[in-house]
Design a protein around this motif. Sequence first.
Motif, PDB file in Angstrom:
ATOM      1  N   VAL A 123     -95.986 -76.407 -11.679  1.00 43.99           N
ATOM      2  CA  VAL A 123     -95.451 -75.340 -10.843  1.00 43.99           C
ATOM      3  C   VAL A 123     -96.307 -74.098 -11.087  1.00 43.99           C
ATOM      4  O   VAL A 123     -96.526 -73.713 -12.249  1.00 43.99           O
ATOM      5  N   PHE A 124     -96.739 -73.444 -10.001  1.00 39.97           N
ATOM      6  CA  PHE A 124     -97.720 -72.371 -10.115  1.00 39.97           C
ATOM      7  C   PHE A 124     -97.271 -71.139  -9.333  1.00 39.97           C
ATOM      8  O   PHE A 124     -96.461 -71.219  -8.410  1.00 39.97           O
ATOM      9  N   LYS A 125     -97.877 -69.995  -9.713  1.00 37.70           N
ATOM     10  CA  LYS A 125     -97.628 -68.712  -9.049  1.00 37.70           C
ATOM     11  C   LYS A 125     -98.951 -67.979  -8.890  1.00 37.70           C
ATOM     12  O   LYS A 125     -99.841 -68.076  -9.744  1.00 37.70           O
ATOM     13  N   SER A 126     -99.076 -67.239  -7.795  1.00 40.05           N
ATOM     14  CA  SER A 126    -100.212 -66.349  -7.583  1.00 40.05           C
ATOM     15  C   SER A 126     -99.692 -64.961  -7.241  1.00 40.05           C
ATOM     16  O   SER A 126     -98.719 -64.828  -6.487  1.00 40.05           O
ATOM     17  N   THR A 127    -100.316 -63.929  -7.780  1.00 40.97           N
ATOM     18  CA  THR A 127     -99.946 -62.547  -7.462  1.00 40.97           C
ATOM     19  C   THR A 127    -101.078 -61.802  -6.771  1.00 40.97           C
ATOM     20  O   THR A 127    -101.012 -60.585  -6.597  1.00 40.97           O
ATOM     21  N   ASP A 128    -102.105 -62.544  -6.361  1.00 38.95           N
ATOM     22  CA  ASP A 128    -103.246 -61.915  -5.687  1.00 38.95           C
ATOM     23  C   ASP A 128    -103.613 -62.654  -4.397  1.00 38.95           C
ATOM     24  O   ASP A 128    -104.772 -62.819  -4.054  1.00 38.95           O
ATOM     25  N   GLY A 129    -102.572 -63.099  -3.690  1.00 37.75           N
ATOM     26  CA  GLY A 129    -102.809 -63.734  -2.398  1.00 37.75           C
ATOM     27  C   GLY A 129    -103.404 -65.114  -2.465  1.00 37.75           C
ATOM     28  O   GLY A 129    -103.921 -65.610  -1.464  1.00 37.75           O
ATOM     29  N   GLY A 130    -103.361 -65.744  -3.633  1.00 45.50           N
ATOM     30  CA  GLY A 130    -103.923 -67.076  -3.792  1.00 45.50           C
ATOM     31  C   GLY A 130    -105.304 -67.090  -4.406  1.00 45.50           C
ATOM     32  O   GLY A 130    -105.861 -68.168  -4.629  1.00 45.50           O
ATOM     33  N   ASP A 131    -105.870 -65.917  -4.715  1.00 45.74           N
ATOM     34  CA  ASP A 131    -107.197 -65.887  -5.334  1.00 45.74           C
ATOM     35  C   ASP A 131    -107.193 -66.596  -6.675  1.00 45.74           C
ATOM     36  O   ASP A 131    -108.182 -67.211  -7.071  1.00 45.74           O
ATOM     37  N   SER A 132    -106.078 -66.524  -7.411  1.00 47.35           N
ATOM     38  CA  SER A 132    -105.955 -67.217  -8.686  1.00 47.35           C
ATOM     39  C   SER A 132    -104.502 -67.639  -8.868  1.00 47.35           C
ATOM     40  O   SER A 132    -103.586 -67.033  -8.310  1.00 47.35           O
ATOM     41  N   TRP A 133    -104.318 -68.678  -9.697  1.00 49.64           N
ATOM     42  CA  TRP A 133    -102.996 -69.255  -9.917  1.00 49.64           C
ATOM     43  C   TRP A 133    -102.757 -69.444 -11.407  1.00 49.64           C
ATOM     44  O   TRP A 133    -103.686 -69.704 -12.174  1.00 49.64           O
ATOM     45  N   PHE A 134    -101.475 -69.343 -11.828  1.00 48.87           N
ATOM     46  CA  PHE A 134    -101.097 -69.606 -13.200  1.00 48.87           C
ATOM     47  C   PHE A 134     -99.756 -70.345 -13.191  1.00 48.87           C
ATOM     48  O   PHE A 134     -98.983 -70.264 -12.236  1.00 48.87           O
ATOM     49  N   THR A 135     -99.482 -71.090 -14.278  1.00 41.35           N
ATOM     50  CA  THR A 135     -98.284 -71.919 -14.325  1.00 41.35           C
ATOM     51  C   THR A 135     -97.042 -71.085 -14.603  1.00 41.35           C
ATOM     52  O   THR A 135     -97.079 -70.072 -15.300  1.00 41.35           O
ATOM     53  N   ILE A 136     -95.912 -71.524 -14.025  1.00 40.78           N
ATOM     54  CA  ILE A 136     -94.590 -70.973 -14.317  1.00 40.78           C
ATOM     55  C   ILE A 136     -93.653 -72.166 -14.539  1.00 40.78           C
ATOM     56  O   ILE A 136     -92.880 -72.531 -13.671  1.00 40.78           O
ATOM     57  N   GLU A 137     -93.725 -72.745 -15.728  1.00 40.79           N
ATOM     58  CA  GLU A 137     -93.069 -74.022 -15.999  1.00 40.79           C
ATOM     59  C   GLU A 137     -92.026 -73.957 -17.105  1.00 40.79           C
ATOM     60  O   GLU A 137     -91.353 -74.955 -17.378  1.00 40.79           O
ATOM     61  N   ASP A 138     -91.845 -72.806 -17.739  1.00 41.44           N
ATOM     62  CA  ASP A 138     -90.898 -72.728 -18.846  1.00 41.44           C
ATOM     63  C   ASP A 138     -89.496 -73.119 -18.386  1.00 41.44           C
ATOM     64  O   ASP A 138     -88.990 -72.611 -17.392  1.00 41.44           O
ATOM     65  N   GLY A 139     -88.895 -74.040 -19.105  1.00 40.44           N
ATOM     66  CA  GLY A 139     -87.528 -74.444 -18.825  1.00 40.44           C
ATOM     67  C   GLY A 139     -87.378 -75.626 -17.905  1.00 40.44           C
ATOM     68  O   GLY A 139     -86.279 -76.164 -17.764  1.00 40.44           O
ATOM     69  N   VAL A 140     -88.467 -76.067 -17.269  1.00 38.13           N
ATOM     70  CA  VAL A 140     -88.336 -77.125 -16.270  1.00 38.13           C
ATOM     71  C   VAL A 140     -89.048 -78.415 -16.669  1.00 38.13           C
ATOM     72  O   VAL A 140     -88.965 -79.413 -15.966  1.00 38.13           O
ATOM     73  N   THR A 141     -89.756 -78.430 -17.803  1.00 36.06           N
ATOM     74  CA  THR A 141     -90.443 -79.639 -18.233  1.00 36.06           C
ATOM     75  C   THR A 141     -89.417 -80.692 -18.662  1.00 36.06           C
ATOM     76  O   THR A 141     -88.583 -80.435 -19.528  1.00 36.06           O
TER      77      THR A 141
END
Length: 366
Positions: free
Chosen positions: A228-246
């Motif tokens: 599961v990923f998130k971007s805060t720059d319009g998709g230029d870069s992505w980082f995971t947001i997986e805490d609690g869901v593994t």
Amino acid sequence: MAKRMVLLVGTNKGVFLYTSDAERKEWSLKGPYLPGWEAYSVLGDSRHGNRIFAGTSHAAYGATIRVSEDFGETWTQIEQGPSYSPESGFRLNRIWQLAQGHPSEPDTLFAGAEEAGLFVTRDRGATWRELDGLTKHPTRPGWYPGAGGMCLHTILIDLRNPKRMWVAMSAVGVFRTEDGGETWTPRNQGLARVPTGQPQEEVGYCVHKMVLDPFDPDTLYMQEHGGVFKSTDGGDSWFTIEDGVTLRENDAPFGFPISVAPNGDLFLVPLESSEQRAVAEGKLLVYGMHRGESRWSPIGDVMPDEPRHVSVLRDAMTVDAFDPYGLYFGTTSGEVYASLDRGRNWNRLPGQLSRILCVKPWLVED
């Protein structure tokens, strides 16, 4: 003016309509409409009367777009619908997504197709053209399908700027345009590349579903094959947001749908694994995360007294625009569930349908 909630459900054997009033406590079911046809995409459009568009496909008759102006009772096939030229070598297998254009463009609709391509109509659906800047992208020779085909399944539009859009394709990745779809740039940095043999590092990312934050069009969320990923720059870069869901130690969370509510709440349905592709231990758990938080939490078992060894497909989970909002999803075993309290309590809607491919809300004013 009275408001009705219509829940449009596309299955592998036609389209169904659930209808309720603004309270959304009691539901009536009609259908199947277009029986025998797969409906991977449905769209309720009230910009020029109340119309339903359905992206239909059939093993014998191919892919088409149908439209109904009487809530599904009768349908007309669009004769000049999406199509690839014979010289392209591409085949139109399915219409995976139908999306309205920017609010400033009330006559515009977009269609995402398999083999991966994007089509647009500027005349309310009468005629369609291919946005071939995507189809002819220099990376195209390195595009490969995911297990469900090479499908363009997500179309997102920046509400501040009708020229800025994102699309997501399996197993290709995310592309963004700044000029209304004439040119496109891959936006996949930070995602988990899948080993399908693509020679270009820019592509080869199996995006399952992507949504846009309702307050910040530079913030996007994604359920991808590798997490599961998130971007805060319009998709230029992505980082995971997986805490609690593994669900399994050392494994990235696997699933298909991700949905965002009008207030920015996020929801997903994790599955056991890529190999299993069903909810873990028969527990039909929805996970949620408030906007601005960084950890997912299980909301609760939808059917705690009965095991459910099912899956929820990429477009089979959605949120309506009421306050409080309603959260809905359909399963591969044909059940539809609804919650009006952020998933704490659930009602199963009437009827047992066939395999549910998509669930879409439609607010109708009478």
